[in-house]
Design a protein around this motif. Structure first.
Motif, PDB file in Angstrom:
ATOM      1  N   PHE A  25     -15.887 -14.068   3.577  1.00 15.62           N
ATOM      2  CA  PHE A  25     -15.246 -14.411   2.300  1.00 15.62           C
ATOM      3  C   PHE A  25     -13.845 -13.806   2.243  1.00 15.62           C
ATOM      4  O   PHE A  25     -12.883 -14.464   1.833  1.00 15.62           O
ATOM      5  CB  PHE A  25     -16.102 -13.887   1.144  1.00 15.62           C
ATOM      6  N   LEU A  26     -13.713 -12.563   2.681  1.00 11.48           N
ATOM      7  CA  LEU A  26     -12.404 -11.910   2.727  1.00 11.48           C
ATOM      8  C   LEU A  26     -11.465 -12.615   3.706  1.00 11.48           C
ATOM      9  O   LEU A  26     -10.254 -12.668   3.484  1.00 11.48           O
ATOM     10  CB  LEU A  26     -12.558 -10.435   3.127  1.00 11.48           C
ATOM     11  N   LEU A  27     -12.031 -13.169   4.782  1.00  7.98           N
ATOM     12  CA  LEU A  27     -11.221 -13.936   5.723  1.00  7.98           C
ATOM     13  C   LEU A  27     -10.573 -15.125   5.019  1.00  7.98           C
ATOM     14  O   LEU A  27      -9.375 -15.388   5.196  1.00  7.98           O
ATOM     15  CB  LEU A  27     -12.091 -14.422   6.891  1.00  7.98           C
ATOM     16  N   GLY A  28     -11.362 -15.834   4.237  1.00  2.93           N
ATOM     17  CA  GLY A  28     -10.819 -16.957   3.483  1.00  2.93           C
ATOM     18  C   GLY A  28      -9.724 -16.520   2.533  1.00  2.93           C
ATOM     19  O   GLY A  28      -8.660 -17.153   2.456  1.00  2.93           O
ATOM     20  N   LEU A  29      -9.956 -15.425   1.814  1.00  4.94           N
ATOM     21  CA  LEU A  29      -8.943 -14.888   0.904  1.00  4.94           C
ATOM     22  C   LEU A  29      -7.670 -14.528   1.665  1.00  4.94           C
ATOM     23  O   LEU A  29      -6.556 -14.823   1.228  1.00  4.94           O
ATOM     24  CB  LEU A  29      -9.478 -13.643   0.190  1.00  4.94           C
ATOM     25  N   ILE A  37      -6.114  -7.523   3.339  1.00  2.70           N
ATOM     26  CA  ILE A  37      -7.568  -7.389   3.316  1.00  2.70           C
ATOM     27  C   ILE A  37      -8.188  -7.838   4.633  1.00  2.70           C
ATOM     28  O   ILE A  37      -9.371  -7.587   4.877  1.00  2.70           O
ATOM     29  CB  ILE A  37      -8.203  -8.168   2.149  1.00  2.70           C
ATOM     30  N   GLY A  38      -7.403  -8.487   5.490  1.00  2.00           N
ATOM     31  CA  GLY A  38      -7.911  -8.854   6.804  1.00  2.00           C
ATOM     32  C   GLY A  38      -8.363  -7.643   7.592  1.00  2.00           C
ATOM     33  O   GLY A  38      -9.302  -7.718   8.399  1.00  2.00           O
ATOM     34  N   ILE A  39      -7.735  -6.502   7.359  1.00  2.00           N
ATOM     35  CA  ILE A  39      -8.139  -5.268   8.028  1.00  2.00           C
ATOM     36  C   ILE A  39      -9.556  -4.879   7.634  1.00  2.00           C
ATOM     37  O   ILE A  39     -10.362  -4.449   8.460  1.00  2.00           O
ATOM     38  CB  ILE A  39      -7.170  -4.123   7.654  1.00  2.00           C
ATOM     39  N   VAL A  40      -9.875  -5.046   6.363  1.00  2.00           N
ATOM     40  CA  VAL A  40     -11.202  -4.668   5.862  1.00  2.00           C
ATOM     41  C   VAL A  40     -12.288  -5.505   6.521  1.00  2.00           C
ATOM     42  O   VAL A  40     -13.325  -4.993   6.948  1.00  2.00           O
ATOM     43  CB  VAL A  40     -11.262  -4.819   4.327  1.00  2.00           C
ATOM     44  N   LEU A  41     -12.055  -6.806   6.644  1.00  2.00           N
ATOM     45  CA  LEU A  41     -13.079  -7.665   7.251  1.00  2.00           C
ATOM     46  C   LEU A  41     -13.264  -7.331   8.724  1.00  2.00           C
ATOM     47  O   LEU A  41     -14.381  -7.412   9.251  1.00  2.00           O
ATOM     48  CB  LEU A  41     -12.741  -9.143   7.043  1.00  2.00           C
ATOM     49  N   ILE A  42     -12.185  -6.957   9.413  1.00  2.90           N
ATOM     50  CA  ILE A  42     -12.290  -6.582  10.820  1.00  2.90           C
ATOM     51  C   ILE A  42     -13.132  -5.317  10.974  1.00  2.90           C
ATOM     52  O   ILE A  42     -13.961  -5.200  11.880  1.00  2.90           O
ATOM     53  CB  ILE A  42     -10.886  -6.387  11.423  1.00  2.90           C
ATOM     54  N   LEU A 241       0.764  -3.750   1.344  1.00  7.69           N
ATOM     55  CA  LEU A 241       0.923  -2.397   1.879  1.00  7.69           C
ATOM     56  C   LEU A 241      -0.300  -1.529   1.627  1.00  7.69           C
ATOM     57  O   LEU A 241      -0.839  -0.881   2.534  1.00  7.69           O
ATOM     58  CB  LEU A 241       2.151  -1.737   1.242  1.00  7.69           C
ATOM     59  N   ILE A 242      -0.772  -1.491   0.398  1.00 11.24           N
ATOM     60  CA  ILE A 242      -1.856  -0.579   0.015  1.00 11.24           C
ATOM     61  C   ILE A 242      -3.156  -0.929   0.723  1.00 11.24           C
ATOM     62  O   ILE A 242      -3.830  -0.059   1.296  1.00 11.24           O
ATOM     63  CB  ILE A 242      -2.044  -0.598  -1.517  1.00 11.24           C
ATOM     64  N   VAL A 243      -3.526  -2.204   0.734  1.00  7.71           N
ATOM     65  CA  VAL A 243      -4.799  -2.600   1.325  1.00  7.71           C
ATOM     66  C   VAL A 243      -4.783  -2.428   2.837  1.00  7.71           C
ATOM     67  O   VAL A 243      -5.775  -2.024   3.448  1.00  7.71           O
ATOM     68  CB  VAL A 243      -5.137  -4.060   0.936  1.00  7.71           C
ATOM     69  N   VAL A 249      -7.028   3.514   7.753  1.00  8.45           N
ATOM     70  CA  VAL A 249      -7.643   4.843   7.661  1.00  8.45           C
ATOM     71  C   VAL A 249      -9.145   4.751   7.912  1.00  8.45           C
ATOM     72  O   VAL A 249      -9.724   5.584   8.632  1.00  8.45           O
ATOM     73  CB  VAL A 249      -7.344   5.478   6.279  1.00  8.45           C
ATOM     74  N   VAL A 250      -9.806   3.740   7.334  1.00  6.32           N
ATOM     75  CA  VAL A 250     -11.238   3.566   7.546  1.00  6.32           C
ATOM     76  C   VAL A 250     -11.552   3.363   9.026  1.00  6.32           C
ATOM     77  O   VAL A 250     -12.486   3.951   9.575  1.00  6.32           O
ATOM     78  CB  VAL A 250     -11.760   2.370   6.719  1.00  6.32           C
ATOM     79  N   MET A 251     -10.760   2.524   9.688  1.00 10.86           N
ATOM     80  CA  MET A 251     -10.984   2.258  11.118  1.00 10.86           C
ATOM     81  C   MET A 251     -10.782   3.519  11.954  1.00 10.86           C
ATOM     82  O   MET A 251     -11.563   3.808  12.880  1.00 10.86           O
ATOM     83  CB  MET A 251     -10.028   1.165  11.595  1.00 10.86           C
ATOM     84  N   LEU A 252      -9.785   4.336  11.611  1.00  9.23           N
ATOM     85  CA  LEU A 252      -9.482   5.531  12.391  1.00  9.23           C
ATOM     86  C   LEU A 252     -10.617   6.533  12.337  1.00  9.23           C
ATOM     87  O   LEU A 252     -10.951   7.178  13.332  1.00  9.23           O
ATOM     88  CB  LEU A 252      -8.190   6.186  11.867  1.00  9.23           C
TER      89      LEU A 252
END
Length: 254
Positions: A25-29, A37-42, A241-243, A249-252
């Protein structure tokens, strides 16, 4: 094996299915223009499938979402910038194929995280500098293109780097989205054979999984396109920038 048996062979829990659904869903967004937000889905897909395997699961869905974005934002694309970046991205992809084929999952994950964090630092710098001069030199576009190509191959992570470039170019949001849509459609299609035949991360099984998730991509895209219309150019840049920073940071620290 039947369609259902292949899906069951992943042995995914309900929570994992929900997480994957959220990621798609985030990918579509994201492809509709809600960048960052693409970072979050990855990160989510890396948790479920592992860093390298997740790149193959994601790529076909990226291509589908890219097609939607190209159709929707086509008139806003800036082809002069695509022509500057694309040759260097191709070189970056080829280097990524060679390096990423042999590195361990741990190193792969660290490379993904470092790329995100460095990109975010540069993004914050370019946003907060007092000068509004747009960098035009070939070194900047060439370096950005190469790094974006490398990052997109090893982890579908060109987004943060491309965001740096387009923010530096001071693109309005629709030109930002339209130019990125064509650029990534071309490069993601170019990547597909390497995932099929070299890394073997795209298979019949992953494509069947993709087919079950595509409707969620469509839902996310159309909602995202509606949201983008409501966001001003200034707030759009801040959101990107923020997202992006949060995802890095989450990935690291995963």
């Amino acid at each position: 094996m039947t369609y259902l048996e292949i899906l069951q062979s992943y042995h995914l829990s309900v929570i994992q299915w929900v997480a994957i659904g959220l990621a798609v869903f985030l990918l579509g967004l994201s492809k509709a223009g809600i960048k960052g937000i693409g970072i979050v889905l990855i990160v989510i897909l890396a948790f479920v499938f592992g860093e390298k395997a997740s790149t193959g699961v994601l790529l076909p869905m990226l291509v589908v979402a890219d097609i939607m974005a190209v159709i929707y934002y086509n008139r806003h694309a800036r082809w002069s910038f695509i022509k500057k970046l694309l040759p260097w991205m191709v070189v970056g992809v080829l280097v990524g194929v060679w390096i990423g084929n042999d590195i361990s999952e741990t190193i792969f994950k660290r490379m993904m995280a470092v790329i995100i964090i460095v990109s975010v630092i540069i993004m914050f710098y370019t946003e907060n500098r007092s000068s509004t001069t747009v960098p035009r030199n070939r070194f900047f576009s060439g370096t950005t293109g190469f790094l974006a190509g490398f990052a997109t191959m090893i982890g579908n992570l060109a987004g943060p780097i491309a965001n740096v470039y387009f923010l530096a170019m001071r693109f309005p949001k629709n030109e930002f989205i339209g130019t990125a849509a064509w650029l990534f459609f071309i490069i993601n299609v170019f990547k597909l054979p390497f995932h099929f035949f070299v890394w073997k991360t795209v298979t019949k099984e992953t494509l069947i999984l993709n087919s079950a998730l595509i409707p969620v991509v469509f839902l996310g895209f159309f909602l995202g396109a509606y949201i983008v219309k409501l966001i001003s150019n200034v707030n759009y840049r801040r959101f990107v920038l923020i997202v992006t920073a949060i995802g890095g940071v989450v990935m690291l620290f995963r």
